[in-house]
Motif scaffolding. Structure first.
Motif, PDB file in Angstrom:
ATOM      1  N   LEU A 187      -6.236   6.817  17.490  1.00  0.00           N
ATOM      2  CA  LEU A 187      -7.578   7.524  17.644  1.00  0.00           C
ATOM      3  C   LEU A 187      -7.209   8.755  19.391  1.00  0.00           C
ATOM      4  CD1 LEU A 187     -10.012   4.882  18.244  1.00  0.00           C
ATOM      5  CD2 LEU A 187      -9.336   6.824  16.134  1.00  0.00           C
ATOM      6  N   VAL A 188      -7.295   9.496  19.074  1.00  0.00           N
ATOM      7  CA  VAL A 188      -6.522  10.874  20.021  1.00  0.00           C
ATOM      8  C   VAL A 188      -7.922  11.087  21.531  1.00  0.00           C
ATOM      9  CG1 VAL A 188      -5.514  13.064  20.674  1.00  0.00           C
ATOM     10  CG2 VAL A 188      -4.693  12.080  18.903  1.00  0.00           C
ATOM     11  N   ILE A 189      -7.579  10.742  22.279  1.00  0.00           N
ATOM     12  CA  ILE A 189      -8.678  10.646  22.617  1.00  0.00           C
ATOM     13  C   ILE A 189      -8.839  11.109  24.176  1.00  0.00           C
ATOM     14  CG2 ILE A 189     -11.157   9.129  23.689  1.00  0.00           C
ATOM     15  CD1 ILE A 189      -9.447   7.070  21.383  1.00  0.00           C
ATOM     16  N   GLY A 190      -9.470  12.830  23.898  1.00  0.00           N
ATOM     17  CA  GLY A 190      -9.723  13.038  25.501  1.00  0.00           C
ATOM     18  C   GLY A 190      -8.603  13.120  26.053  1.00  0.00           C
ATOM     19  N   THR A 191      -7.752  14.285  25.376  1.00  0.00           N
ATOM     20  CA  THR A 191      -6.793  14.791  25.527  1.00  0.00           C
ATOM     21  C   THR A 191      -6.409  16.384  24.760  1.00  0.00           C
ATOM     22  OG1 THR A 191      -3.950  14.881  25.921  1.00  0.00           O
ATOM     23  CG2 THR A 191      -5.564  14.298  24.177  1.00  0.00           C
ATOM     24  N   SER A 192      -6.102  17.639  25.754  1.00  0.00           N
ATOM     25  CA  SER A 192      -6.445  18.681  25.500  1.00  0.00           C
ATOM     26  C   SER A 192      -4.920  19.136  24.490  1.00  0.00           C
ATOM     27  CB  SER A 192      -5.793  19.904  26.409  1.00  0.00           C
ATOM     28  OG  SER A 192      -4.802  19.123  27.041  1.00  0.00           O
ATOM     29  N   GLY A 193      -3.959  18.087  24.545  1.00  0.00           N
ATOM     30  CA  GLY A 193      -2.918  17.863  23.302  1.00  0.00           C
ATOM     31  C   GLY A 193      -1.797  19.410  24.055  1.00  0.00           C
ATOM     32  N   LEU A 194      -1.698  19.662  25.085  1.00  0.00           N
ATOM     33  CA  LEU A 194      -1.666  21.380  25.965  1.00  0.00           C
ATOM     34  C   LEU A 194      -0.026  20.512  26.660  1.00  0.00           C
ATOM     35  CD1 LEU A 194      -4.163  23.255  27.069  1.00  0.00           C
ATOM     36  CD2 LEU A 194      -2.840  23.853  25.630  1.00  0.00           C
ATOM     37  N   VAL A 195       0.105  19.251  26.851  1.00  0.00           N
ATOM     38  CA  VAL A 195       1.518  18.573  27.130  1.00  0.00           C
ATOM     39  C   VAL A 195       1.898  17.823  26.762  1.00  0.00           C
ATOM     40  CG1 VAL A 195       2.472  17.324  29.298  1.00  0.00           C
ATOM     41  CG2 VAL A 195       0.267  19.229  29.471  1.00  0.00           C
ATOM     42  N   TYR A 196       3.543  18.215  26.585  1.00  0.00           N
ATOM     43  CA  TYR A 196       4.440  17.439  25.562  1.00  0.00           C
ATOM     44  C   TYR A 196       5.553  16.346  26.119  1.00  0.00           C
ATOM     45  CZ  TYR A 196       2.767  19.693  21.315  1.00  0.00           C
ATOM     46  OH  TYR A 196       2.161  19.603  20.130  1.00  0.00           O
ATOM     47  N   PRO A 197       6.546  16.121  26.148  1.00  0.00           N
ATOM     48  CA  PRO A 197       6.077  14.975  24.541  1.00  0.00           C
ATOM     49  C   PRO A 197       5.088  14.346  24.249  1.00  0.00           C
ATOM     50  CG  PRO A 197       7.698  13.975  25.500  1.00  0.00           C
ATOM     51  CD  PRO A 197       6.935  14.750  27.177  1.00  0.00           C
ATOM     52  N   ALA A 198       3.811  14.149  25.265  1.00  0.00           N
ATOM     53  CA  ALA A 198       3.165  13.662  25.279  1.00  0.00           C
ATOM     54  C   ALA A 198       1.906  13.914  23.365  1.00  0.00           C
ATOM     55  CB  ALA A 198       2.042  13.041  25.913  1.00  0.00           C
ATOM     56  N   ALA A 199       2.185  14.701  23.449  1.00  0.00           N
ATOM     57  CA  ALA A 199       1.256  15.427  22.358  1.00  0.00           C
ATOM     58  C   ALA A 199       2.011  15.650  20.930  1.00  0.00           C
ATOM     59  CB  ALA A 199       0.759  16.922  23.080  1.00  0.00           C
ATOM     60  N   GLY A 200       2.690  15.378  21.567  1.00  0.00           N
ATOM     61  CA  GLY A 200       4.094  15.186  20.178  1.00  0.00           C
ATOM     62  C   GLY A 200       3.772  14.404  19.449  1.00  0.00           C
ATOM     63  N   LEU A 201       3.072  13.368  19.939  1.00  0.00           N
ATOM     64  CA  LEU A 201       2.889  11.592  18.882  1.00  0.00           C
ATOM     65  C   LEU A 201       2.078  11.894  18.210  1.00  0.00           C
ATOM     66  CD1 LEU A 201       2.622  10.005  22.739  1.00  0.00           C
ATOM     67  CD2 LEU A 201       5.164   9.713  20.932  1.00  0.00           C
ATOM     68  N   ALA A 202       0.844  11.966  18.477  1.00  0.00           N
ATOM     69  CA  ALA A 202       0.268  13.202  17.573  1.00  0.00           C
ATOM     70  C   ALA A 202       0.436  13.523  16.172  1.00  0.00           C
ATOM     71  CB  ALA A 202      -1.157  14.276  18.128  1.00  0.00           C
ATOM     72  N   HIS A 203       1.616  14.589  15.676  1.00  0.00           N
ATOM     73  CA  HIS A 203       2.317  15.011  15.107  1.00  0.00           C
ATOM     74  C   HIS A 203       3.429  13.951  13.965  1.00  0.00           C
ATOM     75  CE1 HIS A 203       1.425  19.460  16.119  1.00  0.00           C
ATOM     76  NE2 HIS A 203       1.595  18.537  17.095  1.00  0.00           N
ATOM     77  N   THR A 204       3.840  13.080  15.217  1.00  0.00           N
ATOM     78  CA  THR A 204       4.567  12.422  14.766  1.00  0.00           C
ATOM     79  C   THR A 204       3.709  11.253  13.395  1.00  0.00           C
ATOM     80  OG1 THR A 204       6.364  11.985  16.421  1.00  0.00           O
ATOM     81  CG2 THR A 204       6.332  10.002  15.156  1.00  0.00           C
ATOM     82  N   ALA A 205       2.366  10.885  14.171  1.00  0.00           N
ATOM     83  CA  ALA A 205       1.646   9.978  13.636  1.00  0.00           C
ATOM     84  C   ALA A 205       1.023  10.724  12.126  1.00  0.00           C
ATOM     85  CB  ALA A 205       0.248   9.437  14.367  1.00  0.00           C
TER      86      ALA A 205
END
Ligand code: APR
Length: 244
Positions: A187-205
């Motif tokens: 579940l990816v909750i409440g993030t714009s997904g603009l900042v890496y490496p955190a956003a990259g975790l959704a791609h990894t999943a």
């Protein structure tokens, strides 16, 4: 694909390993400003380059320290919301099945009772030495509003958060990557997904075959890797999604 609440509830109930990645929107309904929301976002009012970098702190320690003191005071006044509490309750009912990875530094997941979290960007309620501590470093905690410094060598204390351009804590990032690879639902909750490496975790999943669900009232950069996007707010929707 648009999934119904019932479908999403089934996905959650069937998940062997649920990974949750949260961003500032998770705390928005607690009254904590996000960073990039059009009017209310912090970066619409303040320049991150002047407040959230090491160079900014070295150039003007007092200004950066004051800004973090202002944010610390605001966060100390707010409470975890129903979304934080729903995640903590689910984790308590299903021990070992949820990994909570957060970009937030507000500690609200922990205050809601979530024992273990992976705080990728640190915690605003803690501080650390600006330079590698020397044996002499004893912070001179004068409550005079100035950033504490070592009374012997002058080393400064700084907020224990990850600033732009800094590396994330190695262990935290490794644990988050492992969870993103191992989960079967993220579940990816409440993030714009603009900042890496955190956003990259959704791609990894996504690459590892997990179902990814984005929960956000607005479109995000991570919608492309989501099985479905749930255009809902966190506090309003998570209690129904996570109820057994
Ligand atoms: N419920 C769910 N999502 C929400 C809510 C809500 N009630 N309110 C706002 N949002 C969404 C917004 O639509 C936006 O997509 O939360 C997201 C917040 O995005 P940002 O402000 O960019 O915050 P975040 O993604 O956490 O930023 C990542 O950037 O500035 C750095 O270190 C900082 O950790 C932060 C990182």
């Amino acid at each position: 694909m648009t999934a119904t609440l019932e479908t999403l509830r089934q996905w959650v109930q069937q998940a062997r390993h649920l990974a949750v990645l949260t961003g500032a929107g998770m705390s928005a309904e607690s009254g904590v400003p996000t960073f990039r929301d059009a009017q209310s976002g912090l970066w619409a009012q303040f320049n991150p380059k002047e407040l959230a970098t090491e160079a900014a702190f070295r150039a003007d320690p007092q200004r950066v320290w004051d800004w973090y003191q202002y944010r610390r005071a605001l966060i100390a006044r707010v409470q975890p919301n129903a979304g934080h509490r729903a995640l903590a309750a689910w984790a308590q009912r299903h021990p070992g099945r949820l990994t909570l990875i957060t970009q937030n530094v507000d500690g609200l997941h922990e205050r809601a009772g979530l024992g273990e979290t992976i705080a990728l960007h640190g915690r605003i309620d803690a501080d650390q030495w600006l330079d590698r501590p020397r044996p002499c470093c004893q912070p001179d905690f004068l409550e005079d509003g100035r950033p504490p410094r070592c009374s012997v060598c002058g080393n400064l204390r700084r907020p224990a958060v990850v600033w732009f351009g800094e590396m994330l804590p190695t262990e935290a990032l490794a644990a988050a990557e492992t969870a993103a690879q191992a989960c079967d639902l993220m579940l990816v909750i409440g993030t714009s997904g603009l900042v890496y490496p955190a956003a990259g975790l959704a791609h990894t999943a996504h690459r590892s075959g997990a179902q990814v669900v984005v929960i956000n009232p607005e479109p995000t950069e991570l919608d492309t890797v989501a099985q479905t996007c749930w255009r809902e707010r966190a506090a309003q929707s998570l209690p129904a999604l996570l109820a057994d």
